[in-house]
Design a protein around this motif. Sequence first.
Motif, mmCIF file in Angstrom:
data_model
loop_
_atom_site.group_PDB
_atom_site.id
_atom_site.type_symbol
_atom_site.label_atom_id
_atom_site.label_comp_id
_atom_site.label_asym_id
_atom_site.label_seq_id
_atom_site.Cartn_x
_atom_site.Cartn_y
_atom_site.Cartn_z
ATOM 1 N N TYR A 50 0.855 -1.184 0.000
ATOM 2 C CA TYR A 50 0.000 0.000 0.000
ATOM 3 C C TYR A 50 0.891 1.235 0.000
ATOM 4 O O TYR A 50 1.700 1.430 0.919
ATOM 5 N N MET A 51 0.779 2.061 -1.013
ATOM 6 C CA MET A 51 1.660 3.210 -1.174
ATOM 7 C C MET A 51 1.060 4.442 -0.491
ATOM 8 O O MET A 51 -0.127 4.733 -0.637
ATOM 9 N N THR A 52 1.882 5.131 0.290
ATOM 10 C CA THR A 52 1.431 6.332 1.003
ATOM 11 C C THR A 52 2.430 7.465 0.791
ATOM 12 O O THR A 52 3.626 7.230 0.580
ATOM 13 N N LEU A 53 1.926 8.699 0.891
ATOM 14 C CA LEU A 53 2.777 9.880 0.779
ATOM 15 C C LEU A 53 3.302 10.231 2.168
ATOM 16 O O LEU A 53 2.521 10.475 3.090
ATOM 17 N N ARG A 54 4.633 10.234 2.301
ATOM 18 C CA ARG A 54 5.234 10.496 3.608
ATOM 19 C C ARG A 54 6.392 11.477 3.461
ATOM 20 O O ARG A 54 7.053 11.518 2.422
ATOM 21 N N PRO A 55 6.676 12.248 4.526
ATOM 22 C CA PRO A 55 7.898 13.054 4.519
ATOM 23 C C PRO A 55 9.119 12.147 4.719
ATOM 24 O O PRO A 55 9.078 11.206 5.507
ATOM 25 N N ILE A 56 10.188 12.423 4.004
ATOM 26 C CA ILE A 56 11.451 11.691 4.174
ATOM 27 C C ILE A 56 12.385 12.604 4.947
ATOM 28 O O ILE A 56 12.671 13.725 4.514
ATOM 29 N N ARG A 60 19.347 11.837 11.689
ATOM 30 C CA ARG A 60 20.388 12.448 12.521
ATOM 31 C C ARG A 60 20.088 13.905 12.827
ATOM 32 O O ARG A 60 20.398 14.401 13.908
ATOM 33 N N THR A 61 19.469 14.626 11.867
ATOM 34 C CA THR A 61 19.240 16.064 12.051
ATOM 35 C C THR A 61 17.770 16.425 12.155
ATOM 36 O O THR A 61 17.435 17.525 12.627
ATOM 37 N N GLY A 62 16.900 15.543 11.712
ATOM 38 C CA GLY A 62 15.479 15.850 11.684
ATOM 39 C C GLY A 62 15.062 16.688 10.498
ATOM 40 O O GLY A 62 13.881 17.050 10.385
ATOM 41 N N ASP A 63 16.002 16.996 9.591
ATOM 42 C CA ASP A 63 15.670 17.809 8.418
ATOM 43 C C ASP A 63 14.796 17.003 7.456
ATOM 44 O O ASP A 63 15.010 15.804 7.243
ATOM 45 N N THR A 64 13.819 17.670 6.870
ATOM 46 C CA THR A 64 12.994 17.035 5.845
ATOM 47 C C THR A 64 13.737 17.075 4.515
ATOM 48 O O THR A 64 14.128 18.148 4.044
ATOM 49 N N LEU A 65 13.919 15.903 3.930
ATOM 50 C CA LEU A 65 14.659 15.794 2.681
ATOM 51 C C LEU A 65 13.740 15.841 1.464
ATOM 52 O O LEU A 65 14.108 16.381 0.416
ATOM 53 N N ASP A 66 12.536 15.273 1.585
ATOM 54 C CA ASP A 66 11.641 15.183 0.432
ATOM 55 C C ASP A 66 10.260 14.754 0.904
ATOM 56 O O ASP A 66 10.078 14.304 2.036
ATOM 57 N N GLN A 67 9.293 14.903 0.025
ATOM 58 C CA GLN A 67 7.975 14.289 0.194
ATOM 59 C C GLN A 67 7.908 13.171 -0.835
ATOM 60 O O GLN A 67 8.017 13.423 -2.039
ATOM 61 N N ALA A 68 7.744 11.921 -0.384
ATOM 62 C CA ALA A 68 7.854 10.788 -1.299
ATOM 63 C C ALA A 68 6.751 9.765 -1.055
ATOM 64 O O ALA A 68 6.186 9.689 0.039
ATOM 65 N N LEU A 69 6.469 8.984 -2.069
ATOM 66 C CA LEU A 69 5.592 7.830 -1.928
ATOM 67 C C LEU A 69 6.426 6.649 -1.440
ATOM 68 O O LEU A 69 7.476 6.346 -2.020
ATOM 69 N N VAL A 70 5.971 6.004 -0.369
ATOM 70 C CA VAL A 70 6.708 4.869 0.184
ATOM 71 C C VAL A 70 5.799 3.641 0.206
ATOM 72 O O VAL A 70 4.574 3.754 0.333
ATOM 73 N N PHE A 79 9.686 -8.959 -4.176
ATOM 74 C CA PHE A 79 10.540 -9.333 -5.303
ATOM 75 C C PHE A 79 11.688 -10.226 -4.853
ATOM 76 O O PHE A 79 12.006 -11.227 -5.509
ATOM 77 N N THR A 80 12.329 -9.884 -3.753
ATOM 78 C CA THR A 80 13.487 -10.644 -3.287
ATOM 79 C C THR A 80 13.122 -11.786 -2.341
ATOM 80 O O THR A 80 13.972 -12.616 -2.025
ATOM 81 N N GLY A 81 11.880 -11.817 -1.860
ATOM 82 C CA GLY A 81 11.505 -12.793 -0.836
ATOM 83 C C GLY A 81 11.807 -12.309 0.557
ATOM 84 O O GLY A 81 11.518 -12.996 1.541
ATOM 85 N N GLU A 82 12.394 -11.113 0.677
ATOM 86 C CA GLU A 82 12.697 -10.498 1.971
ATOM 87 C C GLU A 82 11.765 -9.308 2.178
ATOM 88 O O GLU A 82 11.017 -8.925 1.276
ATOM 89 N N ASP A 83 11.830 -8.700 3.370
ATOM 90 C CA ASP A 83 11.165 -7.409 3.559
ATOM 91 C C ASP A 83 11.798 -6.405 2.604
ATOM 92 O O ASP A 83 13.033 -6.292 2.520
ATOM 93 N N VAL A 84 10.958 -5.679 1.869
ATOM 94 C CA VAL A 84 11.446 -4.689 0.904
ATOM 95 C C VAL A 84 10.697 -3.386 1.114
ATOM 96 O O VAL A 84 9.482 -3.382 1.355
ATOM 97 N N VAL A 85 11.427 -2.289 1.044
ATOM 98 C CA VAL A 85 10.838 -0.948 1.120
ATOM 99 C C VAL A 85 11.280 -0.166 -0.099
ATOM 100 O O VAL A 85 12.442 -0.239 -0.507
ATOM 101 N N GLU A 86 10.358 0.560 -0.695
ATOM 102 C CA GLU A 86 10.692 1.423 -1.822
ATOM 103 C C GLU A 86 10.318 2.865 -1.496
ATOM 104 O O GLU A 86 9.237 3.132 -0.974
ATOM 105 N N PHE A 87 11.229 3.783 -1.813
ATOM 106 C CA PHE A 87 11.006 5.220 -1.682
ATOM 107 C C PHE A 87 10.935 5.805 -3.093
ATOM 108 O O PHE A 87 11.931 5.795 -3.811
#
Length: 457
Positions: A50-56, A60-70, A79-87
């Motif tokens: 399930y894809m959601t829009l989240r701040p990235i 270490r600093t708490g700075d927001t790097l991007d708004q991305a679908l995760v 795909f790999t048979g393991e836990d996989v995360v995509e940003f």
Amino acid sequence: MSLSADSIVALSTPPGRGGIGVIRVSGPDALAVLRRMTGDASKGEPTPNYMTLRPIIDPRTGDTLDQALVCFFQAPHSFTGEDVVEFHCHGSPVLLRRILDTILQLDVRLASPGEFSLRAVMNGRMQLTQAEAIRDLIDAQTDVAAQQATRQLSGEISHRLQPAKDQLLRIIVRLESSLEFVEDDLPQLEQHEILSALGGLRSDLGSLADTFVRGRLLHEGLKMALVGRPNAGKSSLFNSLLGHERAIVTEVPGTTRDTISEPVGWDGIPITLIDTAGMRATTDQVELLGVERTRRAAADADLIVIVVDGSQPLTAEDQLVLDDASGKRHVVAVNKSDLPNFSPQRVGDVIGQPTAVAVSALTQEGIAQLRAAMLKPFVNGNGAAEGLMITNARHHDLLVRTIDAVASSETLIHERASEEIILVGLHQALEFLGEITGETTTEEILGQIFSTFCIGK
């Protein structure tokens, strides 16, 4: 097979600026990376697939790097048979590099080439032939090559080989069982049945192996170099074969000083056409470099297209080109058929090639015939083939070794050798077929195969 102990990360989209850049993480720490990169401290698992829009953010600093679908893919349904995360981030190279560097600080390492696909194979998510098809699909240069890769990605090679494996197993079981009753030889009728089955199996695998003649062309393509004296019309013919203006064309001899290459697809075969500098004796240092590059391009080409001016008698420079091409695969394009003083018969008689193709780069006359003549030495009358083709040299080699092993066992049966000796070749044949799909492939060979993949796949 158990899942890997470490986690990997890589950019899965091509490097460079784009609308979206996808960063993929696989391994036991993938979910932890997702939580830290999104600032989610909850202990519950996100909804898989399930894809959601989240701040990235940078943990270490708490700075927001991007708004991305995760998106989170839970093992073993990934795909790999393991836990996989995509940003799925914005495609700025600077941004993607910073996000990758941040993830690498979270006890995650950069993936090796093809490591995601390798893990998919090792964890039983796909067969080796399917993983190789991913690489071939990415590298496909023509529609036909892409279609073949898609067929192999669906597991068609495995399905095609399964009847052969089943047949081998049945024969092996019958011969193994006869070893339990050493006082009894196989009945003559049963020997004939086994020989008939092995002959049919060998013929079937041979037909599949023969498709490599065409399949190799789809996978590797061909290099074809146009050579000739200055002002024979090489660059004009080069543009005509491509179907668009690529090379600069003037009436001044020696306009082309360097080799120019351009990809094109004919009958599903990827072709690299190479336009070269005119061949002639010269003292001009720049032109000499061009002539030397022409010779190198001709030496590396699968086919040389010798371009001669059919409106003029052959010159010493034409003869120089013909002498250089002696003993190499070539065709002759007799150019400028649109001119009134054109005489292809005269040129054909001199060079000993009455089948030289008459063409006009200006009017396009004979261009289709020239393309057919250029392809003829390679396709042997086999045009755009239908059905599954073997495009991988590794698969072809293993098929040939399988066929040889089966033929060896057939010979031993005819010689009335013992079952133990006959079984050696049949077991080898079964192992070779297993190597194609990855069932009996060693880790060293797997490492060599996946080292040819791009990082992130």
